[in-house]
Design a protein around this motif. Sequence first.
Motif, PDB file in Angstrom:
ATOM      1  N   ARG A 329       0.822  -1.212   0.000  1.00 25.77           N
ATOM      2  CA  ARG A 329       0.000   0.000   0.000  1.00 25.77           C
ATOM      3  C   ARG A 329       0.855   1.260   0.000  1.00 25.77           C
ATOM      4  NH1 ARG A 329      -4.963  -0.238   3.661  1.00 25.77           N
ATOM      5  NH2 ARG A 329      -5.875  -0.941   1.687  1.00 25.77           N
ATOM      6  N   ARG A 332       2.173   1.821  -3.439  1.00 22.64           N
ATOM      7  CA  ARG A 332       1.111   2.192  -4.375  1.00 22.64           C
ATOM      8  C   ARG A 332       0.704   3.656  -4.189  1.00 22.64           C
ATOM      9  NH1 ARG A 332      -1.160  -2.814  -2.588  1.00 22.64           N
ATOM     10  NH2 ARG A 332      -2.802  -1.682  -1.456  1.00 22.64           N
ATOM     11  N   VAL A 357      -4.507  -4.785  -8.335  1.00 23.92           N
ATOM     12  CA  VAL A 357      -5.244  -5.054  -7.100  1.00 23.92           C
ATOM     13  C   VAL A 357      -6.732  -5.090  -7.415  1.00 23.92           C
ATOM     14  CG1 VAL A 357      -3.478  -4.002  -5.652  1.00 23.92           C
ATOM     15  CG2 VAL A 357      -5.323  -2.577  -6.536  1.00 23.92           C
ATOM     16  N   THR A 361      -9.846  -2.681  -3.070  1.00 22.26           N
ATOM     17  CA  THR A 361      -8.557  -2.182  -2.573  1.00 22.26           C
ATOM     18  C   THR A 361      -8.226  -0.837  -3.211  1.00 22.26           C
ATOM     19  OG1 THR A 361      -7.727  -4.434  -2.250  1.00 22.26           O
ATOM     20  CG2 THR A 361      -6.083  -2.682  -2.396  1.00 22.26           C
TER      21      THR A 361
END
Length: 389
Positions: A329, A332, A357, A361
Amino acid sequence: MSTHQFRGNELIIARNPKPDSRLPYIVCLPVPGRGPVVLATSATWPGPKDLFCLELDGWPETAEEVQRVPVQACWQAGQAVHLVVRRRQRRRSIFVWTRVRGRPVVFWRTQKTMQAARPGLKVPQARGLDGVLAIAVDVRERYPWRFSRLPARCTVRELPVGDYALVLGDSVHAAIERKTPENLAASAVDGTLAFTLSELSRLPRACVVVEGRFSDLLKASSYVSTSWLLNVVAALQANYPNVPWLFAETRALAEELAFRWLAACRKAALNPEAPLYEPPPAQGRLRLAAREGTAAAQAHGNKGEASGSMEPGGPPGAGDASPPRVLDRTARLNEALRLADAGHVWTSREYAAHFGVGIETARQDLARLVHAGAMRVEGAGRHRRYVRS
Protein backbone atom coordinates in the motif's frame (compact mmCIF):
# COMPACT_ATOMS: atom_id res chain seq x y z
CA MET A 1 49.81 -0.41 -31.25
CA SER A 2 49.02 -2.20 -34.48
CA THR A 3 46.53 -5.06 -34.70
CA HIS A 4 49.18 -7.72 -35.26
CA GLN A 5 51.01 -6.66 -32.08
CA PHE A 6 48.01 -6.84 -29.76
CA ARG A 7 46.22 -10.17 -29.51
CA GLY A 8 43.90 -9.34 -26.58
CA ASN A 9 45.00 -12.14 -24.23
CA GLU A 10 48.43 -10.96 -23.13
CA LEU A 11 49.96 -8.47 -20.72
CA ILE A 12 52.55 -6.60 -22.74
CA ILE A 13 55.47 -4.86 -21.03
CA ALA A 14 57.89 -2.60 -22.88
CA ARG A 15 60.52 0.03 -22.17
CA ASN A 16 59.44 3.62 -22.27
CA PRO A 17 60.97 5.23 -25.37
CA LYS A 18 61.59 8.44 -23.39
CA PRO A 19 64.95 7.88 -21.67
CA ASP A 20 64.53 10.74 -19.17
CA SER A 21 61.17 9.53 -17.87
CA ARG A 22 60.85 8.50 -14.22
CA LEU A 23 58.37 5.84 -15.38
CA PRO A 24 60.68 3.65 -17.47
CA TYR A 25 58.13 0.95 -18.40
CA ILE A 26 54.94 0.78 -20.45
CA VAL A 27 52.28 -1.88 -19.78
CA CYS A 28 49.26 -2.75 -21.91
CA LEU A 29 46.17 -4.34 -20.28
CA PRO A 30 43.61 -6.27 -22.37
CA VAL A 31 40.42 -5.00 -20.70
CA PRO A 32 37.28 -6.61 -22.22
CA GLY A 33 34.89 -4.03 -23.58
CA ARG A 34 37.48 -1.24 -23.51
CA GLY A 35 40.30 -2.51 -25.65
CA PRO A 36 43.95 -2.04 -24.67
CA VAL A 37 44.62 0.22 -21.66
CA VAL A 38 48.16 1.64 -21.78
CA LEU A 39 49.95 2.77 -18.62
CA ALA A 40 53.41 4.10 -17.85
CA THR A 41 54.90 2.81 -14.60
CA SER A 42 58.20 2.40 -12.75
CA ALA A 43 58.63 -1.42 -12.72
CA THR A 44 57.41 -4.58 -14.43
CA TRP A 45 55.51 -5.75 -11.32
CA PRO A 46 54.77 -4.25 -7.87
CA GLY A 47 57.30 -5.18 -5.20
CA PRO A 48 56.86 -4.33 -1.51
CA LYS A 49 54.78 -1.25 -2.28
CA ASP A 50 52.19 -0.08 -4.80
CA LEU A 51 53.34 1.23 -8.16
CA PHE A 52 52.17 4.60 -9.40
CA CYS A 53 50.91 4.52 -13.00
CA LEU A 54 50.14 7.20 -15.54
CA GLU A 55 47.50 6.39 -18.16
CA LEU A 56 48.54 7.18 -21.72
CA ASP A 57 46.44 7.93 -24.76
CA GLY A 58 48.00 5.11 -26.78
CA TRP A 59 50.91 2.75 -27.29
CA PRO A 60 54.21 4.48 -28.20
CA GLU A 61 55.24 3.18 -31.62
CA THR A 62 58.94 3.12 -30.70
CA ALA A 63 58.50 1.25 -27.38
CA GLU A 64 60.91 -1.69 -27.05
CA GLU A 65 58.99 -4.79 -25.98
CA VAL A 66 60.38 -6.54 -22.88
CA GLN A 67 57.97 -9.44 -22.34
CA ARG A 68 54.51 -10.81 -23.01
CA VAL A 69 52.68 -12.68 -20.25
CA PRO A 70 49.59 -14.78 -21.08
CA VAL A 71 46.49 -13.43 -19.31
CA GLN A 72 44.19 -15.88 -17.54
CA ALA A 73 41.52 -13.30 -16.68
CA CYS A 74 41.08 -9.53 -16.86
CA TRP A 75 37.92 -7.71 -15.88
CA GLN A 76 36.68 -4.34 -14.74
CA ALA A 77 34.80 -3.81 -11.45
CA GLY A 78 33.86 -0.23 -10.70
CA GLN A 79 36.94 1.98 -10.86
CA ALA A 80 39.35 -0.96 -10.82
CA VAL A 81 40.73 -3.51 -13.27
CA HIS A 82 41.60 -6.98 -11.97
CA LEU A 83 44.36 -8.91 -13.70
CA VAL A 84 45.32 -12.59 -13.34
CA VAL A 85 48.24 -13.86 -15.46
CA ARG A 86 49.26 -17.43 -16.27
CA ARG A 87 52.35 -18.16 -14.19
CA ARG A 88 53.14 -19.77 -10.85
CA GLN A 89 54.13 -16.65 -8.92
CA ARG A 90 53.17 -12.99 -9.07
CA ARG A 91 49.85 -13.87 -10.69
CA ARG A 92 47.18 -11.57 -9.23
CA SER A 93 47.07 -7.79 -9.22
CA ILE A 94 44.63 -4.92 -9.39
CA PHE A 95 44.81 -1.48 -11.02
CA VAL A 96 42.83 1.16 -9.11
CA TRP A 97 41.78 4.48 -10.67
CA THR A 98 41.41 7.26 -8.09
CA ARG A 99 42.19 10.94 -7.56
CA VAL A 100 44.96 12.50 -5.49
CA ARG A 101 44.73 16.25 -4.90
CA GLY A 102 42.24 16.50 -7.74
CA ARG A 103 44.49 14.67 -10.21
CA PRO A 104 43.48 11.30 -11.73
CA VAL A 105 46.03 8.63 -10.85
CA VAL A 106 46.33 4.85 -11.07
CA PHE A 107 47.86 2.52 -8.49
CA TRP A 108 49.04 -0.99 -9.37
CA ARG A 109 48.52 -3.21 -6.33
CA THR A 110 49.10 -6.85 -5.41
CA GLN A 111 48.17 -9.07 -2.49
CA LYS A 112 51.60 -8.42 -0.97
CA THR A 113 51.31 -4.63 -1.13
CA MET A 114 47.78 -4.73 0.26
CA GLN A 115 48.84 -6.91 3.20
CA ALA A 116 51.39 -4.26 4.09
CA ALA A 117 48.66 -1.62 4.37
CA ARG A 118 46.76 -0.91 7.58
CA PRO A 119 43.56 -3.02 7.93
CA GLY A 120 41.31 0.02 7.52
CA LEU A 121 42.96 0.81 4.21
CA LYS A 122 42.67 -2.70 2.76
CA VAL A 123 38.88 -2.71 2.57
CA PRO A 124 37.64 0.88 2.92
CA GLN A 125 34.11 -0.20 2.02
CA ALA A 126 33.98 -1.74 5.52
CA ARG A 127 34.02 1.75 6.99
CA GLY A 128 30.91 3.81 7.63
CA LEU A 129 28.46 0.92 8.18
CA ASP A 130 27.29 2.03 11.63
CA GLY A 131 24.91 4.83 10.63
CA VAL A 132 21.12 4.80 10.76
CA LEU A 133 19.72 2.26 8.30
CA ALA A 134 16.14 1.91 7.03
CA ILE A 135 15.20 -1.78 6.85
CA ALA A 136 12.00 -3.11 5.30
CA VAL A 137 10.58 -6.14 7.14
CA ASP A 138 8.17 -8.42 5.34
CA VAL A 139 4.64 -8.34 6.75
CA ARG A 140 4.56 -12.16 6.81
CA GLU A 141 7.69 -12.48 8.95
CA ARG A 142 6.95 -14.14 12.32
CA TYR A 143 8.95 -13.09 15.40
CA PRO A 144 11.12 -10.72 13.35
CA TRP A 145 14.46 -9.26 14.28
CA ARG A 146 13.96 -5.96 16.10
CA PHE A 147 17.51 -4.59 15.71
CA SER A 148 16.95 -2.96 19.11
CA ARG A 149 20.67 -2.56 19.85
CA LEU A 150 21.43 -1.19 16.39
CA PRO A 151 20.60 2.14 14.67
CA ALA A 152 17.90 0.66 12.46
CA ARG A 153 14.53 2.10 11.43
CA CYS A 154 12.25 -0.83 10.62
CA THR A 155 9.12 -0.50 8.51
CA VAL A 156 6.72 -3.34 7.77
CA ARG A 157 6.25 -3.78 4.02
CA GLU A 158 4.82 -6.43 1.74
CA LEU A 159 8.08 -7.54 0.13
CA PRO A 160 8.04 -9.40 -3.20
CA VAL A 161 11.04 -11.48 -2.09
CA GLY A 162 13.00 -12.04 1.12
CA ASP A 163 12.24 -11.35 4.77
CA TYR A 164 14.36 -8.20 5.20
CA ALA A 165 15.30 -5.80 2.46
CA LEU A 166 17.06 -2.63 1.48
CA VAL A 167 14.41 -0.67 -0.43
CA LEU A 168 15.46 2.39 -2.43
CA GLY A 169 12.72 4.23 -4.27
CA ASP A 170 10.28 1.32 -3.84
CA SER A 171 12.75 -1.09 -5.51
CA VAL A 172 14.41 -3.95 -3.66
CA HIS A 173 18.18 -3.60 -4.05
CA ALA A 174 19.18 -6.24 -1.48
CA ALA A 175 17.27 -8.89 0.45
CA ILE A 176 17.89 -11.38 3.23
CA GLU A 177 16.08 -14.67 3.68
CA ARG A 178 16.17 -15.59 7.38
CA LYS A 179 16.26 -19.26 8.32
CA THR A 180 16.71 -21.41 11.38
CA PRO A 181 18.67 -24.66 10.89
CA GLU A 182 15.43 -26.67 11.16
CA ASN A 183 13.57 -24.50 8.67
CA LEU A 184 16.51 -24.46 6.27
CA ALA A 185 16.83 -28.24 6.29
CA ALA A 186 13.08 -28.77 5.76
CA SER A 187 12.80 -26.25 2.92
CA ALA A 188 15.93 -27.60 1.24
CA VAL A 189 14.60 -31.15 1.21
CA ASP A 190 11.00 -30.37 0.20
CA GLY A 191 12.11 -28.11 -2.67
CA THR A 192 10.69 -24.78 -1.52
CA LEU A 193 14.17 -23.35 -0.85
CA ALA A 194 15.05 -23.74 -4.54
CA PHE A 195 12.16 -21.44 -5.49
CA THR A 196 13.25 -18.90 -2.87
CA LEU A 197 16.87 -18.93 -4.07
CA SER A 198 15.71 -18.57 -7.66
CA GLU A 199 13.84 -15.37 -6.76
CA LEU A 200 16.72 -14.04 -4.67
CA SER A 201 19.22 -14.69 -7.47
CA ARG A 202 17.47 -12.08 -9.65
CA LEU A 203 18.29 -9.32 -7.19
CA PRO A 204 21.47 -7.22 -7.38
CA ARG A 205 22.41 -8.59 -3.93
CA ALA A 206 20.87 -11.28 -1.76
CA CYS A 207 21.85 -13.78 0.91
CA VAL A 208 20.49 -16.36 3.33
CA VAL A 209 21.26 -15.77 7.02
CA VAL A 210 20.97 -18.84 9.24
CA GLU A 211 20.54 -18.57 13.01
CA GLY A 212 22.90 -21.40 13.83
CA ARG A 213 26.04 -23.26 12.85
CA PHE A 214 26.40 -25.46 9.79
CA SER A 215 26.61 -28.52 12.03
CA ASP A 216 23.18 -27.58 13.46
CA LEU A 217 21.77 -27.87 9.95
CA LEU A 218 22.99 -31.46 9.64
CA LYS A 219 21.42 -32.36 13.00
CA ALA A 220 18.11 -30.68 12.19
CA SER A 221 16.62 -33.31 9.88
CA SER A 222 16.14 -36.78 11.34
CA TYR A 223 14.23 -38.33 8.43
CA VAL A 224 16.93 -37.97 5.75
CA SER A 225 20.55 -39.06 5.83
CA THR A 226 23.33 -36.54 6.42
CA SER A 227 24.94 -37.39 3.09
CA TRP A 228 21.70 -36.74 1.19
CA LEU A 229 21.17 -33.40 2.96
CA LEU A 230 24.74 -32.41 2.10
CA ASN A 231 24.06 -33.33 -1.53
CA VAL A 232 20.98 -31.10 -1.59
CA VAL A 233 22.80 -28.19 0.08
CA ALA A 234 25.77 -28.50 -2.28
CA ALA A 235 23.50 -28.62 -5.34
CA LEU A 236 21.54 -25.54 -4.25
CA GLN A 237 24.68 -23.53 -3.57
CA ALA A 238 26.19 -24.57 -6.90
CA ASN A 239 23.06 -23.60 -8.82
CA TYR A 240 22.71 -20.20 -7.13
CA PRO A 241 26.31 -19.06 -6.51
CA ASN A 242 25.38 -15.37 -6.20
CA VAL A 243 23.20 -16.02 -3.11
CA PRO A 244 25.61 -16.82 -0.26
CA TRP A 245 24.58 -18.63 2.92
CA LEU A 246 25.80 -16.91 6.09
CA PHE A 247 25.79 -18.95 9.29
CA ALA A 248 25.67 -17.11 12.64
CA GLU A 249 25.79 -19.06 15.89
CA THR A 250 23.07 -17.13 17.73
CA ARG A 251 19.99 -15.08 16.89
CA ALA A 252 21.68 -11.91 18.18
CA LEU A 253 24.76 -12.51 16.03
CA ALA A 254 22.61 -13.22 12.97
CA GLU A 255 20.65 -10.02 13.57
CA GLU A 256 23.81 -7.90 13.76
CA LEU A 257 25.35 -9.60 10.73
CA ALA A 258 22.16 -8.91 8.75
CA PHE A 259 22.22 -5.24 9.73
CA ARG A 260 25.84 -4.77 8.65
CA TRP A 261 25.32 -6.74 5.44
CA LEU A 262 22.39 -4.52 4.46
CA ALA A 263 24.40 -1.42 5.40
CA ALA A 264 27.23 -2.58 3.13
CA CYS A 265 24.70 -3.17 0.34
CA ARG A 266 23.33 0.34 0.75
CA LYS A 267 26.83 1.79 0.52
CA ALA A 268 27.56 -0.26 -2.60
CA ALA A 269 24.20 0.65 -4.19
CA LEU A 270 24.59 4.39 -3.59
CA ASN A 271 28.23 4.46 -4.70
CA PRO A 272 28.63 1.62 -7.25
CA GLU A 273 31.80 3.05 -8.79
CA ALA A 274 33.79 2.89 -5.55
CA PRO A 275 36.29 -0.01 -5.75
CA LEU A 276 36.51 -2.41 -2.82
CA TYR A 277 40.27 -1.95 -2.52
CA GLU A 278 40.41 1.79 -3.03
CA PRO A 279 43.66 3.48 -1.97
CA PRO A 280 43.17 6.09 0.76
CA PRO A 281 43.75 9.81 0.21
CA ALA A 282 47.43 10.46 -0.46
CA GLN A 283 49.30 10.01 2.78
CA GLY A 284 52.50 8.29 3.81
CA ARG A 285 53.98 6.19 1.08
CA LEU A 286 51.03 6.83 -1.26
CA ARG A 287 51.60 10.58 -0.97
CA LEU A 288 55.23 9.94 -1.90
CA ALA A 289 54.12 7.84 -4.86
CA ALA A 290 51.79 10.61 -5.98
CA ARG A 291 54.62 13.17 -5.80
CA GLU A 292 56.89 10.86 -7.78
CA GLY A 293 54.11 10.31 -10.32
CA THR A 294 53.52 14.04 -10.75
CA ALA A 295 57.20 14.59 -11.31
CA ALA A 296 57.20 11.70 -13.76
CA ALA A 297 54.28 13.19 -15.65
CA GLN A 298 56.12 16.48 -15.92
CA ALA A 299 59.26 14.66 -17.08
CA HIS A 300 57.13 12.94 -19.73
CA GLY A 301 56.67 16.36 -21.23
CA ASN A 302 53.13 15.73 -22.48
CA LYS A 303 50.33 16.50 -20.08
CA GLY A 304 47.79 15.37 -22.63
CA GLU A 305 49.08 11.81 -22.37
CA ALA A 306 47.40 11.22 -19.04
CA SER A 307 43.77 10.49 -19.69
CA GLY A 308 42.99 9.11 -16.24
CA SER A 309 39.59 8.01 -17.47
CA MET A 310 37.85 4.91 -16.30
CA GLU A 311 34.37 3.97 -17.37
CA PRO A 312 32.30 2.87 -14.41
CA GLY A 313 31.31 -0.77 -14.20
CA GLY A 314 28.67 -2.54 -12.14
CA PRO A 315 29.46 -4.80 -9.19
CA PRO A 316 30.50 -8.36 -10.07
CA GLY A 317 27.55 -10.65 -10.51
CA ALA A 318 24.99 -7.87 -10.95
CA GLY A 319 22.55 -8.72 -13.72
CA ASP A 320 20.85 -6.48 -16.25
CA ALA A 321 17.37 -7.05 -14.81
CA SER A 322 15.80 -4.18 -12.90
CA PRO A 323 15.32 -4.73 -9.15
CA PRO A 324 11.80 -5.92 -8.27
CA ARG A 325 9.47 -3.24 -6.94
CA VAL A 326 7.63 -3.25 -3.65
CA LEU A 327 3.94 -2.79 -4.45
CA ASP A 328 2.39 -2.77 -1.00
CA ARG A 329 0.00 0.00 0.00
CA THR A 330 2.76 2.46 0.86
CA ALA A 331 4.42 1.99 -2.52
CA ARG A 332 1.11 2.19 -4.37
CA LEU A 333 0.15 5.45 -2.68
CA ASN A 334 3.58 6.97 -3.37
CA GLU A 335 3.43 6.08 -7.06
CA ALA A 336 -0.16 7.24 -7.40
CA LEU A 337 0.83 10.63 -6.01
CA ARG A 338 3.87 10.85 -8.28
CA LEU A 339 1.72 10.21 -11.33
CA ALA A 340 -0.95 12.62 -10.08
CA ASP A 341 1.75 15.29 -9.68
CA ALA A 342 2.51 14.76 -13.37
CA GLY A 343 -1.11 15.46 -14.24
CA HIS A 344 -2.59 11.95 -14.20
CA VAL A 345 -6.27 11.65 -13.19
CA TRP A 346 -7.26 8.40 -11.46
CA THR A 347 -10.40 6.30 -11.48
CA SER A 348 -10.95 3.28 -9.26
CA ARG A 349 -10.85 0.85 -12.20
CA GLU A 350 -7.74 2.39 -13.70
CA TYR A 351 -6.00 2.32 -10.31
CA ALA A 352 -6.90 -1.36 -9.85
CA ALA A 353 -5.62 -2.28 -13.32
CA HIS A 354 -2.40 -0.27 -12.95
CA PHE A 355 -1.38 -1.84 -9.63
CA GLY A 356 -2.92 -5.28 -10.12
CA VAL A 357 -5.24 -5.05 -7.10
CA GLY A 358 -8.95 -5.53 -6.61
CA ILE A 359 -11.44 -2.73 -7.18
CA GLU A 360 -12.25 -2.54 -3.45
CA THR A 361 -8.56 -2.18 -2.57
CA ALA A 362 -8.26 0.58 -5.19
CA ARG A 363 -11.20 2.45 -3.65
CA GLN A 364 -9.71 2.13 -0.16
CA ASP A 365 -6.32 3.43 -1.34
CA LEU A 366 -7.84 6.41 -3.11
CA ALA A 367 -10.05 7.15 -0.09
CA ARG A 368 -6.92 7.26 2.08
CA LEU A 369 -5.36 9.84 -0.22
CA VAL A 370 -8.54 11.92 -0.15
CA HIS A 371 -8.79 11.70 3.64
CA ALA A 372 -5.12 12.78 3.93
CA GLY A 373 -5.84 15.82 1.76
CA ALA A 374 -3.43 14.70 -0.97
CA MET A 375 -6.19 14.23 -3.57
CA ARG A 376 -9.74 15.44 -4.14
CA VAL A 377 -12.81 13.91 -5.76
CA GLU A 378 -14.45 15.32 -8.87
CA GLY A 379 -17.73 14.00 -10.21
CA ALA A 380 -19.83 11.13 -8.89
CA GLY A 381 -20.80 7.59 -9.78
CA ARG A 382 -19.22 6.38 -13.01
CA HIS A 383 -17.79 9.84 -13.59
CA ARG A 384 -15.92 9.96 -10.26
CA ARG A 385 -12.31 11.09 -10.73
CA TYR A 386 -9.44 11.60 -8.31
CA VAL A 387 -7.12 14.54 -8.97
CA ARG A 388 -4.19 16.04 -7.08
CA SER A 389 -5.14 18.60 -4.46
